[in-house]
Design a protein around this motif. Structure first.
Motif, PDB file in Angstrom:
ATOM      1  N   PRO B 102      12.322 -20.169   2.528  1.00  0.00           N
ATOM      2  CA  PRO B 102      12.804 -19.933   3.884  1.00  0.00           C
ATOM      3  C   PRO B 102      13.853 -18.820   3.913  1.00  0.00           C
ATOM      4  O   PRO B 102      14.573 -18.619   2.947  1.00  0.00           O
ATOM      5  CB  PRO B 102      13.424 -21.269   4.283  1.00  0.00           C
ATOM      6  N   TYR B 104      17.129 -17.870   4.830  1.00  0.00           N
ATOM      7  CA  TYR B 104      18.375 -18.548   5.231  1.00  0.00           C
ATOM      8  C   TYR B 104      19.259 -17.704   6.150  1.00  0.00           C
ATOM      9  O   TYR B 104      20.216 -18.207   6.725  1.00  0.00           O
ATOM     10  CB  TYR B 104      19.174 -18.997   4.000  1.00  0.00           C
ATOM     11  N   LEU B 159      11.806 -19.645   9.268  1.00  0.00           N
ATOM     12  CA  LEU B 159      13.249 -19.544   9.495  1.00  0.00           C
ATOM     13  C   LEU B 159      14.017 -20.632   8.752  1.00  0.00           C
ATOM     14  O   LEU B 159      13.675 -21.811   8.834  1.00  0.00           O
ATOM     15  CB  LEU B 159      13.549 -19.646  10.992  1.00  0.00           C
ATOM     16  N   GLY B 160      15.074 -20.240   8.044  1.00  0.00           N
ATOM     17  CA  GLY B 160      15.808 -21.181   7.208  1.00  0.00           C
ATOM     18  C   GLY B 160      17.261 -21.389   7.605  1.00  0.00           C
ATOM     19  O   GLY B 160      17.949 -22.213   7.030  1.00  0.00           O
ATOM     20  N   ASN B 161      17.744 -20.638   8.583  1.00  0.00           N
ATOM     21  CA  ASN B 161      19.102 -20.891   9.074  1.00  0.00           C
ATOM     22  C   ASN B 161      19.011 -22.072  10.063  1.00  0.00           C
ATOM     23  O   ASN B 161      18.017 -22.784  10.084  1.00  0.00           O
ATOM     24  CB  ASN B 161      19.652 -19.623   9.736  1.00  0.00           C
TER      25      ASN B 161
END
Lengths: 435, 427
Positions: B102, B104, B159-161
């Motif tokens: 992902p 981040y 998306l990793g955030n």
């Protein structure tokens, strides 16, 4: 971010299956009681899982509350639980409601109050009327209860909130996310006080959804085989854990800038040091319903970094621990992220062993429990964890998963929450010292 | 030094056009997306008109298949995912592969008021049929949670955030943009896909119909029904759709050589507290005024610098309150008032989706230098006419205009407000 702004917890409120009101909830935590019961309605409706945890409310409590606050024709149980917990926290913090005659709102106070499905009661009501061609009978108070942000909108009106007023939603991390959003807002100097929390309706349609849901191949979400033995159904970290027990309720915290809290001489439960919110993006083993295990570990690392806390500083982990294979993944993530195991592993406990999984409300209830443990210097038990899952027993010493409450010095609590959509979160609280 | 925040990608699914190109040409022409909807008549709704994006079954299926999310059946989630994927691609950003880690640095705040409604209805029908709940489609049920739309978007884009869904009724879309702005300014993310969407369903619109909030008397003239600021405005026209924007730190955008549509200078989010004349369903003018003033103060923009206001203006009595708030906050009136237009005049009120669709429209106008018409404002409401000149509400396209600062405002049930300040990008 203003590095010098510190954020503290000055109020708590709770409406939970093991007790409503902070005093009852604290007593139940120390005692270690289960709020999971058998529900005939679930059987009648042909569900597989007939057990669940509803908030403990005295007869007439909801009616009294809605009357006292002029909440006419309330259908949303989640909205009521959220308002009850939110107002308790507000008063617990020594704050007051803005008089209704005032023309200006309380501009420095915000509210971020989350939910997954609070509108469901009103939606169910509305669908019935629309389908019958009776849309006109719905009346003027359905839209605000059916919309996702109903709970924050009601709280805002009662209190007179003038800063940001919103509802966040990120499945089972919702409550923790709300706390971090409130923390950020205060840290950035955009608000002095933010009421944060989350709630979940106790409508059978919420639970029905989970009854028919598979978390991974051939694994249904809810606890199996406990219909005759409800109090044993939620057993996080146990070898017998085989699905979550649905619950409902609401939890709330008042977060405040230290400066504001000191100025008004407020009691301080603890300090929020920081945290992290990420997603595993449903990659590398993560799916809509199971977390990416790498991100479960990473979120802990990010939270420690943001809070400037070292792995060895953590005294207690308030786990997500929903009572299935995720428990193992979570304990593994903690062991890797902290580099601690066996007797060196921090204490860890699961509130869901008592309250079941209150979905959106779960992490705010667990944050309230964390704040109470910090303030009272104790660690609540994890019920039904007598026989640890072997992969957990291999990583954590039995002593670190108490079966009865223990008095301990607790300086730092770390709380994780994970949720559908592969979202992961972690927040760090620290004990408040007056000296 | 805090980084500047810019907009680098746009996507839209609107009742008057799906996709940026079609939407841009529709808003230039002043094309209405409001239609008579026979199903609403069959269900005995008072208001039988609405705005529904004309998404074909074939296009929908193709999109869902391409991104491996065939199980999606909620219209709001579908609209949201389509708008988000368009914005991401428009921003020149790569779609993270299934086996990649992902990202981040990139997150998502994508709001909704009621997207789970189709799945909720599905679950209720299943329960009422008395069947074993496990006979149902297990992949249908997670779509009932409010955050399903952001979860699906994160899956598509990798998306990793932070990945979340906000909800503040009709304020949702604009609020999401400002929340993402804060995330990036405080360096918690480099880039956020933001927006909002709303399902098209009689179950979403029913409560508004019943509370007499929707337009009455226009069932035979759907395109005339949404008439913000007009003396005959008689309630909002319910509609649906989605808008999406890529919000990014200037440094990240420059590093990858992205096209920059506009800069977000700042803004403000607040509530009127349901005090004064404010209630659950009506905004307090003090809250609105303060929201505008603080939005400008947050970035040092002076009232005189505003070239265009993209109003909330929903074709209700709230339009009068809004104009009052602007006049009070800016101390500008008559001919000195900035241009003001209402996207809702063409597409109705997309509820939670409105703030993001209208923000997309605001950015397009800023970037291309035009002002879209505000249709049906034939004769201003007398209280509005007393405050601002009719010339400031253009009935036709205003071409080749040099826009520098545009303000977008949204309001919502619960007495919530947000004001976003956008500026043409310059080094």
């Amino acid at each position: 971010m203003r590095k010098n702004t510190r954020v503290v917890i000055t109020g708590l409120g709770v409406c939970s299956p093991i007790g409503t009101g902070i005093a009852n909830f604290r007593a139940a935590l120390i005692k270690g009681v289960s709020g999971v019961r058998y529900h005939e309605l679930l059987k009648q409706q042909n569900y597989r899982c007939h057990i669940g945890a509803l908030p403990l409310l005295q007869d007439g409590a909801v009616e009294r509350f809605t009357r006292d606050y002029g909440l006419v024709k309330m259908k949303g149980t989640g909205i009521v639980y959220g308002c009850m917990a939110g107002l308790e926290a507000w008063f617990d913090a020594g704050l007051e409601l803005l008089p209704s005659r005032d023309r200006q709102a309380d501009w420095d106070s915000g509210c971020i109050f989350g939910t997954c499905t609070n509108g469901i009661d009103a939606i169910d009501y509305g669908i019935g009327l629309v389908d019958a061609g009776n849309v006109k009978k719905m009346g003027g108070r359905t839209a605000q209860q059916a919309m996702n942000s109903g709970v924050s909108a009601y709280l805002g009106g009662i209190i007179g909130i003038g800063n940001q007023l919103t509802t966040n939603s990120s499945s089972c991390i919702t409550g923790l996310e709300a706390a971090l959003e409130g923390f950020n807002r205060i840290k950035q100097g955009k608000a002095k006080v933010v009421l944060v929390g989350s709630s979940e309706s106790s409508h059978h349609n919420v639970w029905g959804g989970y009854d028919g849901m598979m978390l991974y191949e051939n694994f249904y979400a809810l606890a199996k085989g406990y219909n005759q033995d409800p109090e044993k159904g939620s057993c996080p970290m146990s070898v017998a854990a085989n699905g979550l027990v649905p619950g409902s309720g609401g939890g709330a915290l008042v977060l405040e800038s230290l400066q504001s809290a000191l100025k008004r001489g407020a009691r301080i439960y603890g300090e929020v040091l920081g945290g992290s919110l990420i997603s595993g993006a449903q990659r590398n083993g993560g799916t809509m319903t199971i977390n990416n295990r790498k991100s479960m570990e990473d979120v802990i690392g990010f939270a420690l970094e943001r809070s400037a806390v070292r792995p060895q500083d953590i005294d207690l982990i308030s786990g997500h621990l929903p009572s299935y294979i995720m428990d193992v993944y979570e304990v593994e993530a903690w062991a890797k992220a902290l580099g601690r195991s066996g007797r060196d592993f921090p204490y860890i406990n699961a509130l869901k062993s008592m309250t079941g999984h209150c979905f959106a409300a779960s992490s705010s209830l667990e944050l309230v429990a964390s704040a109470l443990q910090l303030q009272g210097q104790f660690i609540h038990p994890s019920l039904n964890s007598e026989q640890l899952h072997p992969q957990i027993a291999a990583l954590v010493s039995r002593k670190k998963i108490p079966l009865r409450s223990v008095k301990k010095e607790v300086n730092i609590v770390a709380k994780t929450a994970f949720g559908f959509g592969d979202v992961a979160s972690c927040i760090i609280f620290k004990k408040w010292r007056t000296d | 030094m805090k980084d500047r925040v810019v907009i680098t990608g746009l996507g839209v699914v609107s009742p008057n056009g799906i996709g940026l190109k079609k939407f841009t040409s529709s808003i230039m022409k002043g094309q209405s997306g409001i239609r008579f909807i026979p199903a609403l008549k069959d269900l005995s709704f008072r208001c039988q008109i609405g705005g529904i994006p004309s998404l074909s079954e074939a296009d929908k299926t193709k999109f869902l298949h391409k991104h491996g999310i065939e199980e999606v059946f909620s219209t709001g989630i579908t609209y949201g995912c389509i708008a988000a994927a368009e914005a991401w691609q428009d921003g020149g950003l790569p779609f993270c592969g299934d086996s990649e880690d992902p990202d981040y640095d990139s997150g998502c705040i994508f709001g909704t008021g009621s997207n789970g409604i189709e799945a909720t209805h599905y679950g209720i029908a299943l329960r009422e049929s008395g069947q074993d709940t496990r006979k149902g489609n297990p992949k249908a049920l997670p779509q009932a949670i409010n955050s399903a739309v952001s979860a699906f978007i994160a899956k598509i884009l990798g998306l990793g955030n932070q990945v979340t869904s906000n909800a503040s009724a009709c304020n949702t879309g604009t609020e999401a943009i400002l929340m993402a702005y804060d995330k990036i300014r405080s360096q918690q993310a480099k880039r956020m896909l933001v927006g909002s969407s709303e399902s098209n369903s009689p179950y979403v619109w029913g409560p508004f119909d019943s509370m007499f909030a929707t337009a009455h008397g226009f069932n035979d003239r759907p395109e005339k029904a949404s008439r913000p600021m007009d003396k005959d405005a008689a309630g909002f026209v319910p509609s649906s759709g989605a808008g999406a924007l890529v919000v990014e730190s200037l440094a990240a955008a420059k590093k990858r050589g992205a096209r920059i549509y506009a800069e977000i200078l700042g803004g403000h989010i607040n509530s009127g507290g349901q005090r004064g004349k404010g209630t659950m369903t009506i905004g307090n003018v003090n809250g609105m005024t303060r929201c505008i003033k603080n939005g400008l103060k947050s970035c040092g923009v002076l009232p005189g610098q505003i070239d265009l206001i993209s109003g909330h203006l929903s074709s209700t009595i709230g339009d009068v309150t809004e104009i009052n708030a602007w006049v009070r906050a800016l101390k500008r009136k008559g001919n000195d008032f900035p241009y003001i237009n209402s996207m809702k005049s063409m597409i109705g009120h997309c509820l939670s989706a409105s703030g993001s669709i209208e923000s997309v429209a605001a950015v397009i106008q800023l970037y291309h230098g035009f002002i879209h018409p505000s249709i049906n404002a034939d004769q201003l409401h007398p209280e509005i006419a007393a405050l601002i000149s009719h010339e400031k509400v253009p009935p036709h396209l205003v071409k080749d205009v040099d826009l520098n600062v545009v303000c977008k405002i949204s309001f919502g049930f619960g007495d919530v407000n947000s004001c976003l300040v956008l500026k043409k990008y310059s080094e």
